[in-house]
Design an enzyme around this catalytic site. Structure first.
Site, PDB file in Angstrom:
ATOM      1  N   HIS A 136       5.248  12.485  -0.387  1.00  0.00           N
ATOM      2  CA  HIS A 136       5.845  11.168  -0.484  1.00  0.00           C
ATOM      3  C   HIS A 136       4.874  10.142  -0.199  1.00  0.00           C
ATOM      4  O   HIS A 136       4.268   9.986   0.829  1.00  0.00           O
ATOM      5  CB  HIS A 136       6.904  11.012   0.651  1.00  0.00           C
ATOM      6  CG  HIS A 136       7.920   9.811   0.533  1.00  0.00           C
ATOM      7  ND1 HIS A 136       9.143   9.850  -0.244  1.00  0.00           N
ATOM      8  CD2 HIS A 136       7.783   8.444   0.845  1.00  0.00           C
ATOM      9  CE1 HIS A 136       9.677   8.677  -0.280  1.00  0.00           C
ATOM     10  NE2 HIS A 136       8.682   7.726   0.412  1.00  0.00           N
ATOM     11  N   CYS A 137       4.807   9.152  -1.333  1.00  0.00           N
ATOM     12  CA  CYS A 137       3.672   8.307  -1.240  1.00  0.00           C
ATOM     13  C   CYS A 137       4.394   7.020  -1.101  1.00  0.00           C
ATOM     14  O   CYS A 137       5.148   6.320  -1.885  1.00  0.00           O
ATOM     15  CB  CYS A 137       2.840   8.252  -2.802  1.00  0.00           C
ATOM     16  SG  CYS A 137       1.947   7.089  -2.765  1.00  0.00           S
ATOM     17  N   PRO A 138       3.886   6.235  -0.025  1.00  0.00           N
ATOM     18  CA  PRO A 138       4.423   5.104   0.300  1.00  0.00           C
ATOM     19  C   PRO A 138       3.877   3.809  -0.538  1.00  0.00           C
ATOM     20  O   PRO A 138       4.923   2.950  -0.687  1.00  0.00           O
ATOM     21  CB  PRO A 138       3.866   4.588   1.746  1.00  0.00           C
ATOM     22  CG  PRO A 138       2.515   5.440   1.788  1.00  0.00           C
ATOM     23  CD  PRO A 138       2.888   6.792   1.175  1.00  0.00           C
TER      24      PRO A 138
END
Length: 335
Positions: A155-157
């Site tokens: 999950h890439c912020p």
């Protein structure tokens, strides 16, 4: 009702906070556009040919960069198909059974026809208690999105999205074009950076923008090059970031190269067969489910015993293709 209302407000506030990194990147890009186009090209460049060439090249790179970034952010992650979800009756049946072997028997019956070939570290087929589904291969539950994601990488912020099967190509192109974007700025800004640094040009408003633009582009180039190189290595090995840290477990045991089919086939799984579309942020990935795994070594062939029968017409060919068989089941939450 009050606690429910407060939790709803908290979720909305949390969703807004998740967009802060995306907003930060957007502001940096907008400022870099102003600094490069206005302050560098239009104000500081005297040569008309150089100015036109830099403007055309810059807009080419920024278009590909913004396009791939947009696709990475707004492409919805792909979730498991309905066949992996338990029906309402099956959920009730599973809940009535006590934990242990009785639930395993229920899950064996429910999942015996599903194409599931990986298992947990404890030797069970992976089951998500939150989504109430049998996890397909390479699927993981994202705690931020609160859902299971197919071929989840992380999950890439910075994109406020899960990077997985549906947008992994876009994420790779985003890294590639953002790196090219920064390198192009560094290369074309260098001579003017040196002139301002050595007082070869008069102090103007452009001095701050051009010097800071060079520092920012150089700094991002270093971080992006290492990240892009790492993901290129993952693609060549046909691994996700999660699989690189924890190798997938098959019936014959842990195998970090279990999904690797060779560099050529690994690339085609992500980018598709049409090479003319590889560099464009359009979906071309090969939809392979279950994901084919490399054949087992001959020394492991005796482990191909299974709890479900394989028909002679298609079972052997399927085993040869996937290189594994269907393991037993237990309930186990796994991210």
């Amino acid at each position: 009702m009050a606690p429910s209302g407060r939790s709803s407000v908290k979720r909305r506030c949390r969703r807004c906070l998740y967009w802060i990194p995306v907003l930060f990147i957007s502001i940096i890009v907008c400022w870099s556009y102003y600094a490069y186009v206005i302050q560098l090209c239009i104000v500081s460049m005297d040569n008309v040919g150089e100015k036109v060439l830099c403007l055309i090249s810059y807009h080419f790179f920024v278009l590909l960069f913004v396009w791939s970034y947009w696709k990475t952010i707004f492409t919805l992650p792909m979730n498991p198909a309905k066949e992996f979800h338990l029906s309402y009756a099956d959920k009730e049946l599973l809940e009535r059974e006590p934990r242990g072997e009785s639930q395993q028997e229920v899950l064996r019956r429910l999942a015996k026809d599903l194409p599931v070939y990986t298992r947990t570290m404890s030797g069970a087929i992976r089951y998500c208690d939150r989504c109430q589904l049998v996890k397909p291969d390479r699927c993981h539950h994202c705690s931020v999105c609160d859902k299971c994601i197919l071929k989840m990488d992380h999950h890439c912020p910075w994109v406020n999205n899960c990077v997985g099967f549906s947008n992994y190509k876009f994420f790779l192109l985003f890294l590639a074009y953002s790196l090219l974007y920064c390198l192009f700025i560094v290369a074309t800004d260098l001579q003017y950076f040196i002139k301002f640094w050595t007082n070869g040009l008069p102090d103007t408003q452009a001095k701050f923008h051009i010097m800071f633009l060079f520092f920012a582009a150089a700094m991002f180039s270093v971080s992006l090059s290492s990240l892009f190189g790492y993901h290129c290595w993952l693609v060549c090995k046909n691994r996700s970031t999660l699989e690189a840290f924890r190798a997938p477990v098959f019936r014959h045991g842990t195998d970090k190269n279990g999904f690797s089919l060779g560099i050529s086939k690994n690339l085609r799984q992500v980018f598709g067969d049409e090479k003319k579309y590889w560099l464009l942020p359009v979906f071309t990935s090969i939809d392979n489910h279950p994901f084919p795994a490399k054949p087992l070594r001959e020394s492991q062939s005796h482990l191909l015993t299974d709890t479900q029968p394989w028909t002679e017409s298609n079972g052997n060919s399927e085993k040869d293709k996937l290189g594994m068989s269907n393991p037993g089941l237990t309930i186990e939450n796994e991210t």
